[in-house]
Design a protein around this motif. Structure first.
Motif, mmCIF file in Angstrom:
data_model
loop_
_atom_site.group_PDB
_atom_site.id
_atom_site.type_symbol
_atom_site.label_atom_id
_atom_site.label_comp_id
_atom_site.label_asym_id
_atom_site.label_seq_id
_atom_site.Cartn_x
_atom_site.Cartn_y
_atom_site.Cartn_z
ATOM 1 N N MET A 73 -42.286 -42.156 -110.717
ATOM 2 C CA MET A 73 -43.704 -42.409 -110.954
ATOM 3 C C MET A 73 -44.305 -43.152 -109.767
ATOM 4 S SD MET A 73 -45.563 -45.067 -113.468
ATOM 5 C CE MET A 73 -45.961 -46.173 -112.144
ATOM 6 N N LYS A 74 -45.458 -42.703 -109.306
ATOM 7 C CA LYS A 74 -46.145 -43.418 -108.228
ATOM 8 C C LYS A 74 -47.646 -43.336 -108.463
ATOM 9 C CE LYS A 74 -46.376 -44.107 -103.276
ATOM 10 N NZ LYS A 74 -46.164 -43.572 -101.941
ATOM 11 N N ALA A 75 -48.297 -44.508 -108.484
ATOM 12 C CA ALA A 75 -49.745 -44.538 -108.728
ATOM 13 C C ALA A 75 -50.368 -45.732 -108.021
ATOM 14 C CB ALA A 75 -50.021 -44.611 -110.224
ATOM 15 N N THR A 76 -51.663 -45.627 -107.754
ATOM 16 C CA THR A 76 -52.416 -46.736 -107.155
ATOM 17 C C THR A 76 -53.589 -47.056 -108.083
ATOM 18 O OG1 THR A 76 -51.878 -45.830 -104.997
ATOM 19 C CG2 THR A 76 -53.574 -47.524 -105.050
ATOM 20 N N ILE A 77 -53.819 -48.370 -108.251
ATOM 21 C CA ILE A 77 -54.860 -48.786 -109.200
ATOM 22 C C ILE A 77 -55.564 -50.030 -108.665
ATOM 23 C CG2 ILE A 77 -53.192 -50.150 -110.570
ATOM 24 C CD1 ILE A 77 -54.803 -49.241 -113.061
ATOM 25 N N GLU A 78 -56.851 -50.180 -109.011
ATOM 26 C CA GLU A 78 -57.590 -51.387 -108.615
ATOM 27 C C GLU A 78 -56.974 -52.599 -109.299
ATOM 28 O OE1 GLU A 78 -59.993 -51.794 -106.508
ATOM 29 O OE2 GLU A 78 -60.702 -49.749 -106.149
ATOM 30 N N ARG A 79 -56.850 -53.683 -108.566
ATOM 31 C CA ARG A 79 -56.245 -54.901 -109.129
ATOM 32 C C ARG A 79 -57.019 -55.405 -110.357
ATOM 33 N NH1 ARG A 79 -58.361 -60.437 -109.120
ATOM 34 N NH2 ARG A 79 -56.603 -61.803 -109.571
ATOM 35 N N SER A 80 -58.370 -55.387 -110.280
ATOM 36 C CA SER A 80 -59.165 -55.919 -111.401
ATOM 37 C C SER A 80 -58.953 -55.094 -112.672
ATOM 38 C CB SER A 80 -60.649 -55.951 -111.034
ATOM 39 O OG SER A 80 -61.068 -54.644 -110.656
ATOM 40 N N THR A 81 -58.842 -53.767 -112.510
ATOM 41 C CA THR A 81 -58.627 -52.879 -113.665
ATOM 42 C C THR A 81 -57.257 -53.143 -114.285
ATOM 43 O OG1 THR A 81 -59.888 -51.203 -112.469
ATOM 44 C CG2 THR A 81 -58.674 -50.448 -114.385
ATOM 45 N N LEU A 82 -56.256 -53.264 -113.425
ATOM 46 C CA LEU A 82 -54.887 -53.519 -113.893
ATOM 47 C C LEU A 82 -54.801 -54.874 -114.591
ATOM 48 C CD1 LEU A 82 -51.876 -52.608 -113.901
ATOM 49 C CD2 LEU A 82 -51.605 -53.863 -111.760
ATOM 50 N N LEU A 83 -55.429 -55.884 -113.984
ATOM 51 C CA LEU A 83 -55.357 -57.242 -114.529
ATOM 52 C C LEU A 83 -56.023 -57.315 -115.901
ATOM 53 C CD1 LEU A 83 -54.570 -60.198 -114.076
ATOM 54 C CD2 LEU A 83 -56.789 -60.553 -113.005
ATOM 55 N N ARG A 84 -57.206 -56.672 -116.014
ATOM 56 C CA ARG A 84 -57.905 -56.717 -117.303
ATOM 57 C C ARG A 84 -57.056 -56.072 -118.396
ATOM 58 N NH1 ARG A 84 -62.213 -53.722 -116.431
ATOM 59 N NH2 ARG A 84 -61.792 -52.102 -117.960
ATOM 60 N N CYS A 85 -56.466 -54.925 -118.078
ATOM 61 C CA CYS A 85 -55.635 -54.222 -119.056
ATOM 62 C C CYS A 85 -54.397 -55.037 -119.427
ATOM 63 C CB CYS A 85 -55.222 -52.867 -118.488
ATOM 64 S SG CYS A 85 -53.964 -52.073 -119.468
ATOM 65 N N LEU A 86 -53.711 -55.597 -118.409
ATOM 66 C CA LEU A 86 -52.496 -56.373 -118.698
ATOM 67 C C LEU A 86 -52.810 -57.626 -119.508
ATOM 68 C CD1 LEU A 86 -50.595 -56.046 -115.299
ATOM 69 C CD2 LEU A 86 -49.920 -55.043 -117.487
ATOM 70 N N LEU A 128 -44.188 -60.674 -116.111
ATOM 71 C CA LEU A 128 -44.021 -60.695 -114.652
ATOM 72 C C LEU A 128 -45.132 -59.913 -113.966
ATOM 73 C CD1 LEU A 128 -40.291 -60.205 -113.533
ATOM 74 C CD2 LEU A 128 -41.906 -61.990 -112.848
ATOM 75 N N LEU A 129 -45.380 -58.692 -114.454
ATOM 76 C CA LEU A 129 -46.397 -57.853 -113.831
ATOM 77 C C LEU A 129 -47.784 -58.486 -113.972
ATOM 78 C CD1 LEU A 129 -46.752 -55.209 -112.279
ATOM 79 C CD2 LEU A 129 -47.126 -54.030 -114.450
ATOM 80 N N PHE A 130 -48.033 -59.113 -115.126
ATOM 81 C CA PHE A 130 -49.319 -59.791 -115.353
ATOM 82 C C PHE A 130 -49.481 -60.956 -114.377
ATOM 83 C CE2 PHE A 130 -51.659 -63.154 -117.838
ATOM 84 C CZ PHE A 130 -52.918 -62.605 -117.691
ATOM 85 N N ASP A 131 -48.418 -61.765 -114.229
ATOM 86 C CA ASP A 131 -48.490 -62.916 -113.307
ATOM 87 C C ASP A 131 -48.701 -62.468 -111.863
ATOM 88 O OD1 ASP A 131 -48.271 -64.751 -115.299
ATOM 89 O OD2 ASP A 131 -46.118 -65.056 -115.108
ATOM 90 N N ILE A 132 -48.039 -61.368 -111.480
ATOM 91 C CA ILE A 132 -48.208 -60.827 -110.117
ATOM 92 C C ILE A 132 -49.657 -60.370 -109.923
ATOM 93 C CG2 ILE A 132 -47.591 -58.886 -108.598
ATOM 94 C CD1 ILE A 132 -44.709 -59.125 -109.781
ATOM 95 N N ALA A 133 -50.167 -59.584 -110.877
ATOM 96 C CA ALA A 133 -51.536 -59.066 -110.768
ATOM 97 C C ALA A 133 -52.557 -60.203 -110.690
ATOM 98 C CB ALA A 133 -51.847 -58.157 -111.951
ATOM 99 N N ARG A 134 -52.272 -61.282 -111.420
ATOM 100 C CA ARG A 134 -53.181 -62.435 -111.443
ATOM 101 C C ARG A 134 -53.276 -63.096 -110.067
ATOM 102 N NH1 ARG A 134 -52.300 -67.375 -114.620
ATOM 103 N NH2 ARG A 134 -50.136 -66.852 -114.219
ATOM 104 N N LYS A 135 -52.123 -63.107 -109.357
ATOM 105 C CA LYS A 135 -52.065 -63.843 -108.086
ATOM 106 C C LYS A 135 -52.404 -62.972 -106.875
ATOM 107 C CE LYS A 135 -48.766 -67.099 -110.005
ATOM 108 N NZ LYS A 135 -47.387 -67.578 -110.040
ATOM 109 N N LEU A 136 -52.561 -61.677 -107.072
ATOM 110 C CA LEU A 136 -52.912 -60.802 -105.950
ATOM 111 C C LEU A 136 -54.368 -61.036 -105.553
ATOM 112 C CD1 LEU A 136 -51.147 -57.469 -106.987
ATOM 113 C CD2 LEU A 136 -50.484 -59.009 -105.133
ATOM 114 N N PRO A 137 -54.730 -60.759 -104.273
ATOM 115 C CA PRO A 137 -56.104 -61.030 -103.845
ATOM 116 C C PRO A 137 -57.129 -60.157 -104.557
ATOM 117 C CG PRO A 137 -54.751 -60.134 -102.032
ATOM 118 C CD PRO A 137 -53.848 -60.295 -103.206
ATOM 119 N N ASP A 138 -58.312 -60.739 -104.756
ATOM 120 C CA ASP A 138 -59.440 -60.015 -105.352
ATOM 121 C C ASP A 138 -59.760 -58.765 -104.556
ATOM 122 O OD1 ASP A 138 -60.230 -61.163 -107.602
ATOM 123 O OD2 ASP A 138 -61.855 -62.373 -106.753
#
Length: 372
Positions: free
Chosen positions: A1-14, A75-85
């Motif tokens: 599986m390989k995908a790219t997603i906006e950080r804000s979209t991923l963070l809101r969902c997680l 883990l994925l939620f914490d990573i997404a939270r700390k990634l740049p806007d």
């Protein structure tokens, strides 16, 4: 599986799905979220604790290779939270590993196969109706504070939903207080089974409603499961098992003959109770109300901390008497009253009191007195 997603979209969902995942799990895969990337350019992200399941569908920037995998939710939620806007997050899973990349950051996380991920089998959900999200949010807010936390009386650990005449009623009680909210029966709810929606499902649903208060929620249910769909095909679907038990006939405790009417401003009443309760200890949570003509005197006596008293102006013309209530329970109820007037229908110091904003308001509360 390989995908790219906006950080804000991923963070809101997680942020929606990870709160369903328990921090401590004996079954490792229950700590994970399932990420399913489809060739249509969408991601489905799912979490479950075996009683409650949440699925959210979101648009990806790109799906290079469709597939599904499970990875640690927190883990994925914490990573997404700390990634740049504003960054784009690349998720690339292969060989029991997922590489998460954004900007100059790179993480490699262990994964578990999707085939082991448990799903809640919904079965048939014959009752189906729509309800405005704002109404559902109000129904939850007006009742959930009275849900019992006592695990032995598990059938009180949720909100009881039932149809009576042409109304849909929601009720919660812990034996000391009762909250009930009534609304017109939605189309499709006739013949609906009586159900008890668990506390955790109620809490997760309320969080999800906050982001779509102007939309409608589709409710599908059977006697054992309930499903809430928010935001249509690209939204969130919350499915929960229902509490398997019989809710007591709460209508028997709603007093009908309480003839002493007390009317006052809920805000000044709440503040007065809050102030005198400052000196109350765990043992003396009771606040005493002495009712006299057009005023009440609130007082608390604590063997360790002394005494407190405050007068609150009120509209009262029946016989004077004294009654005690648990200060926290009384404040919880007063906190639900929006208007500038609240009615307390009283009988005597030992009888339950009926509290409501007015005769027309959809919410009604019953509070048992305490000995003081």
């Amino acid at each position: 599986m390989k995908a790219t997603i906006e950080r804000s979209t991923l963070l809101r969902c997680l942020s929606h799905v990870q709160s369903v995942v328990e921090r401590r799990n004996t079954i490792p895969i229950l700590s994970n979220v399932l990420i399913d990337a489809s060739s249509a350019g969408t991601l489905r992200i799912m979490a479950t604790d075996l009683d409650l399941q949440v699925v959210e569908t979101l648009g990806a920037v790109a799906v290079d290779s469709p597939g599904a995998v499970t990875v640690s939710a927190h883990l994925l939620f914490d990573i997404a939270r700390k990634l740049p806007d504003g960054s784009q997050v690349s998720l690339d899973a292969a060989d029991n590993r997922m590489v998460v990349k954004a900007g100059r950051s790179r993480f490699q996380l262990p994964t578990l196969p999707r085939d082991d991920f448990p799903m809640i089998a919904e079965g048939e959900l014959p009752t189906s109706f729509e309800i405005p999200a704002a109404t559902l949010a109000q129904l939850i807010d007006r009742t959930r504070f009275a849900i019992s936390t006592e695990e032995t009386r598990y059938y009180l650990n949720g909100i009881f939903l039932h149809v009576s005449d042409d109304e849909l009623k929601a009720a919660a009680t812990d034996g000391h207080r009762l909250a009930r909210f009534t609304l017109a029966r939605p189309d499709g709810a006739e013949g609906m089974p009586d159900v008890i929606v668990p506390r955790k499902c109620v809490a997760e649903l309320r969080k999800l409603l906050e982001e779509s208060l102007d939309a409608k929620v589709l409710v599908d249910l059977s006697a054992s499961k309930i499903r809430f769909t928010l935001g249509g095909s690209s939204g969130v679907v919350l499915t929960s098992k229902l509490i398997d038990g019989t809710f007591p006939d709460y209508t028997r405790v709603i007093p009908t003959g309480n003839d002493k009417l007390l009317k006052l401003d809920p805000k000044s009443f709440w503040e007065g109770v809050d102030r005198v309760a400052t000196i109350a200890t765990e043992k003396t949570r009771a606040v005493k109300m002495a009712l006299e003509n057009d005023r009440i005197t609130l007082s608390v006596t604590s063997p360790d901390n002394g005494t407190a008293a405050e007068e609150v102006p009120a509209n009262y013309s029946s016989d004077g008497f004294e009654i005690g209530f648990n200060a926290t329970y009384l404040k919880d109820i007063l906190g639900q009253i929006d208007g500038d007037s609240v009615e307390l229908h009283l009988a005597d110091a030992g009888a339950p009191t009926l509290i409501r904003q007015s005769e027309a308001s959809p919410a009604l509360y019953v509070l048992m007195p305490m000995r003081v």
